[in-house]
Design a protein around this motif. Sequence first.
Motif, PDB file in Angstrom:
ATOM      1  N   ARG A 113       0.829  -1.193   0.000  1.00 34.19           N
ATOM      2  CA  ARG A 113       0.000   0.000   0.000  1.00 34.19           C
ATOM      3  C   ARG A 113       0.868   1.249   0.000  1.00 34.19           C
ATOM      4  O   ARG A 113       1.983   1.260   0.501  1.00 34.19           O
ATOM      5  N   SER A 114       0.321   2.313  -0.547  1.00 36.10           N
ATOM      6  CA  SER A 114       1.103   3.522  -0.773  1.00 36.10           C
ATOM      7  C   SER A 114       1.284   4.326   0.509  1.00 36.10           C
ATOM      8  O   SER A 114       0.363   4.481   1.302  1.00 36.10           O
ATOM      9  N   LEU A 115       2.491   4.828   0.704  1.00 37.04           N
ATOM     10  CA  LEU A 115       2.808   5.740   1.780  1.00 37.04           C
ATOM     11  C   LEU A 115       3.181   7.083   1.170  1.00 37.04           C
ATOM     12  O   LEU A 115       3.629   7.154   0.022  1.00 37.04           O
ATOM     13  N   VAL A 116       3.019   8.150   1.951  1.00 38.32           N
ATOM     14  CA  VAL A 116       3.384   9.484   1.488  1.00 38.32           C
ATOM     15  C   VAL A 116       4.308  10.115   2.516  1.00 38.32           C
ATOM     16  O   VAL A 116       4.018  10.118   3.709  1.00 38.32           O
ATOM     17  N   LEU A 117       5.444  10.627   2.045  1.00 40.92           N
ATOM     18  CA  LEU A 117       6.394  11.327   2.902  1.00 40.92           C
ATOM     19  C   LEU A 117       6.563  12.743   2.373  1.00 40.92           C
ATOM     20  O   LEU A 117       6.804  12.949   1.184  1.00 40.92           O
ATOM     21  N   LYS A 118       6.438  13.730   3.276  1.00 45.10           N
ATOM     22  CA  LYS A 118       6.556  15.136   2.904  1.00 45.10           C
ATOM     23  C   LYS A 118       7.889  15.674   3.413  1.00 45.10           C
ATOM     24  O   LYS A 118       8.036  15.966   4.593  1.00 45.10           O
ATOM     25  N   LEU A 119       8.849  15.797   2.537  1.00 47.35           N
ATOM     26  CA  LEU A 119      10.154  16.334   2.889  1.00 47.35           C
ATOM     27  C   LEU A 119      10.156  17.851   2.725  1.00 47.35           C
ATOM     28  O   LEU A 119       9.513  18.390   1.823  1.00 47.35           O
ATOM     29  N   VAL A 120      10.890  18.537   3.598  1.00 49.98           N
ATOM     30  CA  VAL A 120      11.069  19.981   3.500  1.00 49.98           C
ATOM     31  C   VAL A 120      12.514  20.238   3.088  1.00 49.98           C
ATOM     32  O   VAL A 120      13.445  19.784   3.766  1.00 49.98           O
ATOM     33  N   VAL A 121      12.711  20.950   1.982  1.00 49.34           N
ATOM     34  CA  VAL A 121      14.059  21.204   1.477  1.00 49.34           C
ATOM     35  C   VAL A 121      14.224  22.685   1.169  1.00 49.34           C
ATOM     36  O   VAL A 121      13.240  23.380   0.892  1.00 49.34           O
ATOM     37  N   PRO A 122      15.456  23.201   1.204  1.00 49.46           N
ATOM     38  CA  PRO A 122      15.679  24.594   0.782  1.00 49.46           C
ATOM     39  C   PRO A 122      15.308  24.763  -0.693  1.00 49.46           C
ATOM     40  O   PRO A 122      15.531  23.862  -1.507  1.00 49.46           O
ATOM     41  N   SER A 123      14.758  25.900  -1.029  1.00 43.06           N
ATOM     42  CA  SER A 123      14.397  26.151  -2.428  1.00 43.06           C
ATOM     43  C   SER A 123      15.612  26.047  -3.337  1.00 43.06           C
ATOM     44  O   SER A 123      15.511  25.620  -4.493  1.00 43.06           O
ATOM     45  N   SER A 124      16.766  26.407  -2.798  1.00 39.27           N
ATOM     46  CA  SER A 124      17.987  26.377  -3.599  1.00 39.27           C
ATOM     47  C   SER A 124      18.421  24.967  -3.954  1.00 39.27           C
ATOM     48  O   SER A 124      19.270  24.785  -4.839  1.00 39.27           O
ATOM     49  N   ALA A 125      17.867  23.946  -3.288  1.00 43.55           N
ATOM     50  CA  ALA A 125      18.250  22.559  -3.561  1.00 43.55           C
ATOM     51  C   ALA A 125      17.341  21.885  -4.581  1.00 43.55           C
ATOM     52  O   ALA A 125      17.624  20.761  -5.012  1.00 43.55           O
ATOM     53  N   VAL A 126      16.255  22.550  -4.961  1.00 45.85           N
ATOM     54  CA  VAL A 126      15.257  21.900  -5.819  1.00 45.85           C
ATOM     55  C   VAL A 126      15.815  21.563  -7.193  1.00 45.85           C
ATOM     56  O   VAL A 126      15.516  20.502  -7.759  1.00 45.85           O
ATOM     57  N   SER A 127      16.654  22.438  -7.738  1.00 50.18           N
ATOM     58  CA  SER A 127      17.171  22.189  -9.094  1.00 50.18           C
ATOM     59  C   SER A 127      17.987  20.905  -9.156  1.00 50.18           C
ATOM     60  O   SER A 127      17.933  20.175 -10.154  1.00 50.18           O
ATOM     61  N   SER A 128      18.721  20.579  -8.094  1.00 51.58           N
ATOM     62  CA  SER A 128      19.508  19.344  -8.102  1.00 51.58           C
ATOM     63  C   SER A 128      18.616  18.125  -7.949  1.00 51.58           C
ATOM     64  O   SER A 128      18.954  17.034  -8.415  1.00 51.58           O
ATOM     65  N   ILE A 129      17.462  18.277  -7.295  1.00 47.90           N
ATOM     66  CA  ILE A 129      16.534  17.158  -7.134  1.00 47.90           C
ATOM     67  C   ILE A 129      15.803  16.877  -8.449  1.00 47.90           C
ATOM     68  O   ILE A 129      15.610  15.731  -8.841  1.00 47.90           O
ATOM     69  N   ILE A 130      15.421  17.945  -9.152  1.00 47.82           N
ATOM     70  CA  ILE A 130      14.689  17.794 -10.407  1.00 47.82           C
ATOM     71  C   ILE A 130      15.627  17.425 -11.555  1.00 47.82           C
ATOM     72  O   ILE A 130      15.318  16.566 -12.370  1.00 47.82           O
ATOM     73  N   GLY A 131      16.779  18.087 -11.593  1.00 43.76           N
ATOM     74  CA  GLY A 131      17.696  17.871 -12.697  1.00 43.76           C
ATOM     75  C   GLY A 131      17.317  18.686 -13.919  1.00 43.76           C
ATOM     76  O   GLY A 131      16.208  19.228 -14.015  1.00 43.76           O
ATOM     77  N   HIS A 132      18.225  18.762 -14.873  1.00 48.05           N
ATOM     78  CA  HIS A 132      17.990  19.554 -16.082  1.00 48.05           C
ATOM     79  C   HIS A 132      16.824  18.974 -16.878  1.00 48.05           C
ATOM     80  O   HIS A 132      16.822  17.814 -17.269  1.00 48.05           O
ATOM     81  N   GLY A 133      15.804  19.802 -17.090  1.00 47.62           N
ATOM     82  CA  GLY A 133      14.638  19.362 -17.839  1.00 47.62           C
ATOM     83  C   GLY A 133      13.853  18.248 -17.165  1.00 47.62           C
ATOM     84  O   GLY A 133      13.072  17.550 -17.811  1.00 47.62           O
ATOM     85  N   GLY A 134      14.049  18.072 -15.868  1.00 48.46           N
ATOM     86  CA  GLY A 134      13.334  17.024 -15.144  1.00 48.46           C
ATOM     87  C   GLY A 134      13.960  15.643 -15.289  1.00 48.46           C
ATOM     88  O   GLY A 134      13.379  14.649 -14.859  1.00 48.46           O
ATOM     89  N   THR A 136      16.544  14.112 -13.788  1.00 47.88           N
ATOM     90  CA  THR A 136      16.822  13.398 -12.537  1.00 47.88           C
ATOM     91  C   THR A 136      15.537  12.904 -11.887  1.00 47.88           C
ATOM     92  O   THR A 136      15.467  11.780 -11.383  1.00 47.88           O
ATOM     93  N   ALA A 137      14.508  13.748 -11.878  1.00 45.16           N
ATOM     94  CA  ALA A 137      13.237  13.355 -11.263  1.00 45.16           C
ATOM     95  C   ALA A 137      12.611  12.174 -11.993  1.00 45.16           C
ATOM     96  O   ALA A 137      12.071  11.259 -11.373  1.00 45.16           O
ATOM     97  N   ARG A 138      12.682  12.185 -13.325  1.00 40.44           N
ATOM     98  CA  ARG A 138      12.131  11.063 -14.080  1.00 40.44           C
ATOM     99  C   ARG A 138      12.909   9.781 -13.805  1.00 40.44           C
ATOM    100  O   ARG A 138      12.327   8.704 -13.650  1.00 40.44           O
ATOM    101  N   TRP A 139      14.220   9.922 -13.744  1.00 34.93           N
ATOM    102  CA  TRP A 139      15.038   8.749 -13.438  1.00 34.93           C
ATOM    103  C   TRP A 139      14.713   8.202 -12.041  1.00 34.93           C
ATOM    104  O   TRP A 139      14.565   6.996 -11.843  1.00 34.93           O
ATOM    105  N   LEU A 140      14.603   9.098 -11.054  1.00 31.44           N
ATOM    106  CA  LEU A 140      14.336   8.673  -9.686  1.00 31.44           C
ATOM    107  C   LEU A 140      12.990   7.980  -9.578  1.00 31.44           C
ATOM    108  O   LEU A 140      12.844   6.960  -8.892  1.00 31.44           O
ATOM    109  N   SER A 141      11.986   8.515 -10.260  1.00 31.94           N
ATOM    110  CA  SER A 141      10.665   7.900 -10.231  1.00 31.94           C
ATOM    111  C   SER A 141      10.695   6.506 -10.840  1.00 31.94           C
ATOM    112  O   SER A 141      10.103   5.561 -10.309  1.00 31.94           O
TER     113      SER A 141
END
Length: 372
Positions: A113-134, A136-141
């Motif tokens: 069953r699905s769980l949801v986790l809400k992480l809080v991160v600095p706005s300045s860190a979002v680009s490294s989480i998403i990656g160029h053009g998304g 990194t995020a697509r890979w992580l998913s």
Amino acid sequence: MGPEASSMAPARQTRRLVARRGDAELKVAGPCFCKFLVSAHMAGALIGKRGCAIAEFELITRCQMQISAEDVFYPGTQDRIVIIGGSNEGLQDAIHVVLNRMREFGGRPDSERSLVLKLVVPSSAVSSIIGHGGRTARWLSAATGCKLNVSPRVDGLQERLVLLAGAHNGVVNAAGYVCREVQSDPYLLEHLSLKYALAVPLGAWAGGRAQPADPSAPLMHPSDARGQTKRALIDYLRSVAPRELLMRHGITGCAKNVAKGKSSEKLLEAVEETWRCRGGHDQVEQECLPAGGLLAGHGDDANEMAASPETTREDVGGAVAWTAHPDGGTTAGSAGCEGADDGGDAGAAAFCRLLAAGEEDGSGAAASSCRQ
């Protein structure tokens, strides 16, 4: 690093953080940190009677945990703040233990069953989480099977919420990766706050879709609900209950399946919570406040971005979301690139659909709603 990677990427070599902590009352030691949000009920489960659960947690994980006071919530939500400090490896173990606790006390013992986790991160860190053009995020998913959403910006806060939804092991791996990425952000320690002076309206992270489908519909007193059929209760709740309450109680998706899977008592509990949340004791004299969890983005439709043949992406502005296809590809749920700030309810609607998809297949998403 790219989406073709078959396993979790190695942790980035982190440099030592020297910034001052953002909260003088913080008693958690590093060198690495993870900050996330939980409901008031779940905070009690993590603390345990007289702090016994925290003591056990620290013994098992070799990490330290600190939770905001009972009446202190993250701005724009009714969620309490949790900060964990320890080694990089220890944080991974700590996330595993926390999610086990959430699954145990969230009424969802099934590991699928699905769980949801809400992480809080600095706005300045979002680009490294998403990656160029998304990328990194697509890979992580795809690598973890998790649905990933980055909230829109909220005026006055230099933080964003990263929501991870999926099976237990997938959320553990995805959260571990996000935490490793965040450690190298030079502003991380400045955001380790347990108190905020800023007042943010409830639902600021969610947009209009956090509100009930029909805020003008009359509320039903819990005692009057006992004479109703399950289908009538489901229809009533879908009309008047905040969206997050519906998701947390598993009342989204096919009404026929909900009626089969939910007892009358469980539905009555949702009716009573809706009554309290919507201010029923005041005879609906005050406007319903939307639930305060992370849900959605804002924005107008943007241009579709180019992606690999196995992936597609829909940009809606302000928030970003990706989810994996069953065949290994990924599809964007609700999204917008880093830097999109303005907009309406399109992103909110898309992200609500993203979470609702987990409900319709019976997985359920543990999202916090009104204060218990």
